[in-house]
Design an enzyme around this catalytic site. Sequence first.
Site, mmCIF file in Angstrom:
data_model
loop_
_atom_site.group_PDB
_atom_site.id
_atom_site.type_symbol
_atom_site.label_atom_id
_atom_site.label_comp_id
_atom_site.label_asym_id
_atom_site.label_seq_id
_atom_site.Cartn_x
_atom_site.Cartn_y
_atom_site.Cartn_z
ATOM 1 N NE ARG A 234 -13.196 -1.535 4.570
ATOM 2 C CZ ARG A 234 -12.316 -1.896 3.747
ATOM 3 N NH1 ARG A 234 -12.188 -1.013 2.795
ATOM 4 N NH2 ARG A 234 -11.154 -2.684 3.980
ATOM 5 C CB THR B 172 -8.521 2.274 -3.844
ATOM 6 O OG1 THR B 172 -8.628 0.941 -3.268
ATOM 7 C CG2 THR B 172 -8.989 3.407 -3.101
ATOM 8 C CB THR C 3 -11.613 1.159 -2.672
ATOM 9 O OG1 THR C 3 -11.013 -0.034 -3.108
ATOM 10 C CG2 THR C 3 -12.395 0.493 -1.287
ATOM 11 C CD GLU D 286 -8.741 -5.199 -2.009
ATOM 12 O OE1 GLU D 286 -8.225 -4.199 -1.450
ATOM 13 O OE2 GLU D 286 -8.445 -6.171 -2.396
ATOM 14 C CD GLU E 287 -12.837 -3.171 0.182
ATOM 15 O OE1 GLU E 287 -11.677 -2.930 0.241
ATOM 16 O OE2 GLU E 287 -13.481 -2.556 -0.758
ATOM 17 C CG ASP F 191 -9.120 -5.244 2.377
ATOM 18 O OD1 ASP F 191 -8.356 -5.356 1.435
ATOM 19 O OD2 ASP F 191 -9.358 -3.885 2.305
ATOM 20 C CB SER G 192 -9.921 0.126 5.389
ATOM 21 O OG SER G 192 -9.420 0.974 4.234
ATOM 22 N N GLY H 72 -4.086 2.509 -3.143
ATOM 23 C CA GLY H 72 -2.672 1.566 -3.114
ATOM 24 C C GLY H 72 -2.773 0.458 -2.038
ATOM 25 N N GLY H 73 -3.949 -0.030 -1.324
ATOM 26 C CA GLY H 73 -3.986 -1.166 -0.466
ATOM 27 C C GLY H 73 -2.953 -0.305 0.567
HETATM 28 N N1 GLU Z 1 -9.077 -2.527 0.308
HETATM 29 C C1 GLU Z 1 -8.243 -1.696 0.535
HETATM 30 C C2 GLU Z 1 -8.447 -0.857 1.647
HETATM 31 O O1 GLU Z 1 -9.495 -0.554 2.188
HETATM 32 C C3 GLU Z 1 -8.127 -0.508 -0.634
HETATM 33 C C4 GLU Z 1 -7.561 -1.154 -1.719
HETATM 34 C C5 GLU Z 1 -6.472 -0.341 -2.564
HETATM 35 O O2 GLU Z 1 -6.511 0.700 -2.396
HETATM 36 O O3 GLU Z 1 -6.026 -1.299 -3.399
HETATM 37 O O4 GLU Z 1 -7.471 -0.481 2.400
#
Ligand code: GLU
Length: 623
Positions: free
Chosen positions: A113, A430, A448, A450, A469, A472, A494, A515-516
């Site tokens: 990370r 990601t 990713t 981000e 990142e 987040d 994350s 997908g965040g």
């Molecule tokens: N930054 C996100 C995370 O670490 C991932 C970003 C994404 O998948 O859009 O969870």
Amino acid sequence: MPALRRQVAAVTAVLALSVTAGAVSTPAFADKDRDPQKLSTATGYGGAVSTVDLDASAAAIKILRAGGNAADAAVAAAATLGVTEPYSAGLGGGGYFVFYDATTGDVGTIDGRETAPETMPANVFTNPATNKPYPFAELVSSGVSVGVPGTPATWERALERWGTLDLDEALEPAIGVARDGFVVDETFRQQTLDNKVRFSAFTPTRSLFLPDGDAPAVGSVFRNPDLADTYGLIAREGLDAFYGGELAEEMAATVQAPPKDPAWVPPASAPTASIPAFPGHLTTADLAGYRTLDQDPTHVEYRGYDVYGMAPSSSGGTTVGEALNILETFNLKEMRQPDKTNPAALHHYLEASALAFADRGRYLGDPAFVDVPTGALTDPVFGKERSCQLNPGTAATKPVAAGDVDSYDGVCPVAPAVAAHETDTENISTTNLTVADQWGNVVEYTLTIEQTGGSGIVVPGRGFLLNNELTDFSYDSTNPADPNRIEPGKRPRSSMSPTIILEDGRPFLALGSPGGSTIITTVLQTILNRVDLGMTVAEAIAAPRAAQRNTANVTAEPEFITAYGTQLAPYGHKLVPAGDAFTSAAEIGAATAIEFGKHGFMTAAAEPARRGGGSAMVVSPSR
Ligand code: GLU
């Protein structure tokens, strides 16, 4: 040189020829060995791969066919994704790498990370003039959001722990694709267009990704010689050439003074676009001090399977694990309907997810800074107690409260103990990949920068984007109760959830997704689809998705709303279409998976449609 390494070197030498040729116009993998079609499902033996991209999957298959193992192939695929999916992942980002070792039967992980710079002020997201956070859209495209990248160090560490190749050898396929180019598809063009306004503000980003003032045309060949050179530099000189030396100085300088074109004005299409490009705090000392972390995975049992996930700083393993522990107390199979709508099972899925997200919001942060109760969150007794809050007939009012990790015994409490706040709306970007080899080793890797396009800032002359990142983190640095508040030297929480599931100690299923925060729900829903709802792995990935992240509404794909909206309405679920201001797609996730059958049979599955469809391949379709 050991025989295996020699074999792989022979393959990479062929690729290197095309690199030095430079002017050839065919993509690096346009040779007879290349699997000609992008298929979303592939079955066979001897190894398998699933990614979102044909070139990346082809890179992994080349390495596997030459005798490399899953770790080697995963790094090769990830580096290739840095070329072909540069808006989702690359040298400027971070991620989480999970490995099943067939020799020992152990699952190990690497936390790669990004971290917040050490000299960054904790109130860095706050505008001193207003004492309020800067607007998200302004922070994203700025130096302030850039964390210390962890991806190159993750590749090196993965190869060191589990691989047979050196980093230079694993980078070779990606160097070929960067130098010779790849064919632009709809997704690449659309993602470029989605970012056109902010990309146009930064001079090096505009030159690389908007070469004639427009996104590259579908069907054209996109080359990134600067990235080929950067990979080449790391291949020749090792990781020190990234975390030290000129490149480190350039990264720090770029973050501290983002290369915004002083003449940039918002285009007529976005007249109010504001890109102040705040200077960030990354230093060469931050880069020199970056370390990946070897971590034990999280573990829960679900329906007799052993489910291994990513421990904090990701919330993926604990949140997927807690939701599974909650659902373990219900019989979802019995809820299956002949018409396959399964509304009761979906209701349970949504509610378990909301409960787990409440605990994620309350307890999850970087364990180097906060005491994260990973044991409690993945404890089946805690899950059983949390399941008391799941009403089988009615959706709870959101946000639901967090559970009490200090005092639980599996007996239903009179009232939930700890208030929760509504979570959460991370952006979606990601990429994810799954690889298995002939020996039965498995990699699940999510990486990713981000959001799609990261910070929007390309390091001049180096061919890669820096992450955003740090967005987040929670923005309010003053709330001591928030485990994810922004602090110098900390890793932002994350949602990445690379997951490997074993049955009797052998791999059953490996999966993950971008997908965040919907990564968590996508992985969870896919597991339920496969394990409880009778779908094949390919069907489980293709099925329409919805995400309940402890918010008033359920985010759902339009196909999900069409298929299940009517049946879920009586429970009180309010479904709203997915999508946000930064992307034109209303999709959730882009999963990849491999399922392991008897006698070495593997099924690699990728998305049939999302993000233009992924690429699943096997080493050999038959024995
Ligand atoms: N930054 C996100 C995370 O670490 C991932 C970003 C994404 O998948 O859009 O969870």
